[in-house]
Design a protein around this motif. Structure first.
Motif, PDB file in Angstrom:
ATOM      1  N   VAL A  89       0.852  -1.194   0.000  1.00 30.63           N
ATOM      2  CA  VAL A  89       0.000   0.000   0.000  1.00 30.63           C
ATOM      3  C   VAL A  89       0.888   1.244   0.000  1.00 30.63           C
ATOM      4  N   ALA A  90       0.403   2.272  -0.693  1.00 29.21           N
ATOM      5  CA  ALA A  90       1.198   3.503  -0.771  1.00 29.21           C
ATOM      6  C   ALA A  90       0.379   4.741  -0.438  1.00 29.21           C
ATOM      7  N   THR A  91      -0.943   4.601  -0.399  1.00 30.53           N
ATOM      8  CA  THR A  91      -1.800   5.758  -0.104  1.00 30.53           C
ATOM      9  C   THR A  91      -2.899   5.338   0.874  1.00 30.53           C
ATOM     10  N   ALA A  92      -3.583   6.345   1.441  1.00 35.09           N
ATOM     11  CA  ALA A  92      -4.700   6.064   2.348  1.00 35.09           C
ATOM     12  C   ALA A  92      -5.774   5.261   1.616  1.00 35.09           C
ATOM     13  N   GLU A  93      -5.986   5.606   0.363  1.00 32.29           N
ATOM     14  CA  GLU A  93      -6.997   4.907  -0.446  1.00 32.29           C
ATOM     15  C   GLU A  93      -6.669   3.413  -0.556  1.00 32.29           C
ATOM     16  N   HIS A  94      -5.396   3.099  -0.792  1.00 36.72           N
ATOM     17  CA  HIS A  94      -4.983   1.693  -0.862  1.00 36.72           C
ATOM     18  C   HIS A  94      -5.260   0.988   0.465  1.00 36.72           C
ATOM     19  N   VAL A  95      -4.930   1.667   1.554  1.00 37.40           N
ATOM     20  CA  VAL A  95      -5.094   1.036   2.876  1.00 37.40           C
ATOM     21  C   VAL A  95      -6.568   0.712   3.106  1.00 37.40           C
ATOM     22  N   ARG A  96      -7.441   1.686   2.795  1.00 37.38           N
ATOM     23  CA  ARG A  96      -8.882   1.456   2.986  1.00 37.38           C
ATOM     24  C   ARG A  96      -9.337   0.258   2.175  1.00 37.38           C
ATOM     25  N   THR A 112       7.626   4.561  -0.784  1.00 36.05           N
ATOM     26  CA  THR A 112       6.686   5.106   0.206  1.00 36.05           C
ATOM     27  C   THR A 112       7.379   5.358   1.538  1.00 36.05           C
ATOM     28  N   SER A 113       8.225   4.419   1.961  1.00 38.41           N
ATOM     29  CA  SER A 113       8.866   4.608   3.273  1.00 38.41           C
ATOM     30  C   SER A 113       9.841   5.788   3.230  1.00 38.41           C
ATOM     31  N   ALA A 114      10.205   6.227   2.020  1.00 37.10           N
ATOM     32  CA  ALA A 114      11.073   7.406   1.888  1.00 37.10           C
ATOM     33  C   ALA A 114      10.279   8.697   2.022  1.00 37.10           C
ATOM     34  N   ASN A 115       8.961   8.578   2.156  1.00 34.54           N
ATOM     35  CA  ASN A 115       8.102   9.764   2.139  1.00 34.54           C
ATOM     36  C   ASN A 115       7.312   9.885   3.447  1.00 34.54           C
ATOM     37  N   PRO A 116       7.788  10.708   4.377  1.00 35.18           N
ATOM     38  CA  PRO A 116       7.136  10.815   5.682  1.00 35.18           C
ATOM     39  C   PRO A 116       5.659  11.217   5.613  1.00 35.18           C
ATOM     40  N   PHE A 117       5.287  12.041   4.616  1.00 40.80           N
ATOM     41  CA  PHE A 117       3.871  12.419   4.499  1.00 40.80           C
ATOM     42  C   PHE A 117       3.015  11.191   4.214  1.00 40.80           C
ATOM     43  N   ALA A 118       3.480  10.396   3.253  1.00 38.89           N
ATOM     44  CA  ALA A 118       2.724   9.188   2.896  1.00 38.89           C
ATOM     45  C   ALA A 118       2.678   8.230   4.085  1.00 38.89           C
ATOM     46  N   MET A 119       3.803   8.093   4.778  1.00 33.43           N
ATOM     47  CA  MET A 119       3.843   7.171   5.921  1.00 33.43           C
ATOM     48  C   MET A 119       2.876   7.623   7.014  1.00 33.43           C
ATOM     49  N   GLN A 120       2.815   8.934   7.255  1.00 30.77           N
ATOM     50  CA  GLN A 120       1.933   9.419   8.303  1.00 30.77           C
ATOM     51  C   GLN A 120       0.468   9.235   7.918  1.00 30.77           C
ATOM     52  N   GLU A 121       0.186   9.478   6.642  1.00 29.87           N
ATOM     53  CA  GLU A 121      -1.192   9.314   6.155  1.00 29.87           C
ATOM     54  C   GLU A 121      -1.644   7.854   6.343  1.00 29.87           C
ATOM     55  N   ILE A 122      -0.744   6.948   6.045  1.00 26.36           N
ATOM     56  CA  ILE A 122      -1.062   5.523   6.196  1.00 26.36           C
ATOM     57  C   ILE A 122      -1.205   5.175   7.679  1.00 26.36           C
ATOM     58  N   ALA A 123      -0.270   5.667   8.483  1.00 30.65           N
ATOM     59  CA  ALA A 123      -0.293   5.363   9.921  1.00 30.65           C
ATOM     60  C   ALA A 123      -1.609   5.837  10.545  1.00 30.65           C
ATOM     61  N   ASP A 124      -2.065   7.034  10.149  1.00 34.09           N
ATOM     62  CA  ASP A 124      -3.308   7.577  10.719  1.00 34.09           C
ATOM     63  C   ASP A 124      -4.478   6.626  10.483  1.00 34.09           C
ATOM     64  N   LEU A 125      -4.477   5.993   9.328  1.00 29.42           N
ATOM     65  CA  LEU A 125      -5.588   5.081   9.014  1.00 29.42           C
ATOM     66  C   LEU A 125      -5.480   3.743   9.742  1.00 29.42           C
ATOM     67  N   LEU A 126      -4.274   3.420  10.168  1.00 32.47           N
ATOM     68  CA  LEU A 126      -4.071   2.104  10.790  1.00 32.47           C
ATOM     69  C   LEU A 126      -4.465   2.093  12.270  1.00 32.47           C
ATOM     70  N   HIS A 127      -4.643   3.266  12.849  1.00 37.59           N
ATOM     71  CA  HIS A 127      -5.044   3.358  14.264  1.00 37.59           C
ATOM     72  C   HIS A 127      -6.214   2.424  14.544  1.00 37.59           C
ATOM     73  N   GLY A 128      -6.063   1.615  15.589  1.00 32.49           N
ATOM     74  CA  GLY A 128      -7.180   0.749  15.981  1.00 32.49           C
ATOM     75  C   GLY A 128      -7.260  -0.539  15.171  1.00 32.49           C
ATOM     76  N   HIS A 129      -6.317  -0.766  14.261  1.00 34.02           N
ATOM     77  CA  HIS A 129      -6.353  -2.010  13.468  1.00 34.02           C
ATOM     78  C   HIS A 129      -5.181  -2.894  13.840  1.00 34.02           C
ATOM     79  N   ASP A 130      -5.070  -3.187  15.131  1.00 31.92           N
ATOM     80  CA  ASP A 130      -3.873  -3.901  15.564  1.00 31.92           C
ATOM     81  C   ASP A 130      -3.900  -5.388  15.213  1.00 31.92           C
ATOM     82  N   GLU A 131      -4.960  -5.811  14.508  1.00 27.40           N
ATOM     83  CA  GLU A 131      -4.977  -7.191  14.008  1.00 27.40           C
ATOM     84  C   GLU A 131      -4.094  -7.307  12.759  1.00 27.40           C
TER      85      GLU A 131
END
Ligand code: PEP
Ligand code: MN
Length: 352
Positions: A89-96, A112-131
């Motif tokens: 995944v590289a974007t919030a849309e992919h994660v969803r 993607t890991s070279a891009n802190p903005f993209a990483m933060q956007e992805i991380a924000d969506l992962l909150h609460g998905h610890d499975e």
């Protein structure tokens, strides 16, 4: 929540201490290709399947993946074989989309890991998905902090099933491998996250199928916890990364021959230093090969313009400038002189 506390990943069917093998095509291309590859891999005991559906390509016009359409193919693999399934995944849309589909493992690619903005956007969506299991590949550039930062963002989102994948680094000039391994960087990562699972991706490091076997063994010898390997049912027809993909049959041979040794941990000081020496030598040889190729070019030019191969003034100037550069780098002048003479001699031979 620091990286120090991250625990090793476990996967159903993978014995404790055995290398974790993640395999599958670079890209899911069709339902048939995805399933055919997965069936073959599952039959030989692979428990985790990978396939990209969104492909970051360097140049526009390359195969950019089938997109959301490929997610049901991965889920079919999961249903039919019981393997866990992973995609990039590289974007919030992919994660969803990937989470909605039920994908088990998400990985972030090197761009993607070279891009802190993209990483933060992805991380924000992962909150609460610890499975979810999340793997972060190293950034394209050899920057340990960038890699650590990307991992830390995911960790801060509460993800505990977190691991890293070493896939080498982009570098200018000719190199033996597609991506320069710079092994000391994952070694350093180990010091910051002593228990975290760190896998090696020999496919993207090597870039050619003939390197996958030896790089896999090297990675295990250096204490990586497992491998992510690209495998395709017909690699020559693959729409992405064709040269580095191997058939499930070839993968089987490689896995059967892998020797799992103990006692060479990734943070072993001597191994780390030796690896840096190996990296330097790889670089040296690549630079020498590049230099000789320029020499041959010069040789052709001189021939077509009827010029002498050795021009004494040029040689004198060159030695002088190299000696002074060497001095600034604290290299012994005798040593620099010997090396430059040897290189020049070979260069003249090549021009002739
Ligand atoms: C991949 O795994 O297919 C991929 C694109 O990897 P990387 O981000 O390492 O280039
Ligand atoms: Mn690939």
């Amino acid at each position: 929540m620091s990286l120090q506390e991250i625990q090793p990943l476990s996967f159903p069917g993978v014995e404790d201490g055995a290398p974790i093998i993640i395999a599958g095509p670079c890209s899911a291309e069709t339902a048939q290709q995805t399933l055919d590859t997965a069936r073959a891999l599952s039959k030989m005991g692979v428990k985790v399947f990978r396939a990209g559906v969104w492909k970051p390509r360097t140049m526009p016009g390359g195969f950019e993946g089938v997109g959301d359409r490929g997610l049901p193919w991965l889920m079919a693999v999961k249903r039919e074989t019981g393997m866990m399934v992973a995609t990039e995944v590289a974007t919030a849309e992919h994660v969803r989309s990937a989470m909605d589909a039920g994908i088990d493992i998400l990985w972030m690619g090197a761009r993607t890991s070279a891009n802190p903005f993209a990483m933060q956007e992805i991380a924000d969506l992962l909150h609460g998905h610890d499975e979810l299991t999340v793997l972060v590949k190293n950034p394209v550039n050899p920057d340990l902090d960038l890699w650590l930062g990307a991992l830390q963002r995911i960790r801060n989102a509460g993800i505990t099933r977190l691991g890293a994948v070493h896939r080498g680094f982009s570098s200018a000039g000719a190199h033996l491998y597609r991506n320069d391994p710079q092994w000391h960087i994952p070694f350093e990562l180990r010091r910051h996250a002593p228990d975290m699972t760190i896998l090696c991706d020999p496919s993207h490091i090597g870039g050619k199928r003939e390197y996958v076997g030896s790089l896999s063994q090297l990675a295990l010898d250096m204490g990586f916890d497992g491998l992510m390997i690209e495998s395709h049912c017909s690699p020559d027809q693959a729409l992405s990364d064709s040269a580095q993909q191997i058939t499930p049959d070839s993968l089987k041979v490689i896995l059967e021959h892998l020797v799992v040794r103990s006692g060479t941990p990734l943070d072993d000081e001597l191994a780390l230093l030796r690896q840096q020496i190996d990296d330097c030598d790889h670089e040296l040889l690549a630079v020498l090969a590049r230099r000789m190729s320029v020499s041959r070019e010069i040789g052709r030019f001189k021939k077509s313009h009827n010029l002498r191969v050795v021009q004494p003034q040029r040689y004198q100037d060159m030695i002088k400038s190299r000696l002074s550069e060497g001095e600034q780098l604290e290299l012994h002048p005798d040593f620099v002189q010997r090396i430059i003479q040897a290189i020049h001699e070979e260069s003249v031979r090549q021009q002739l």
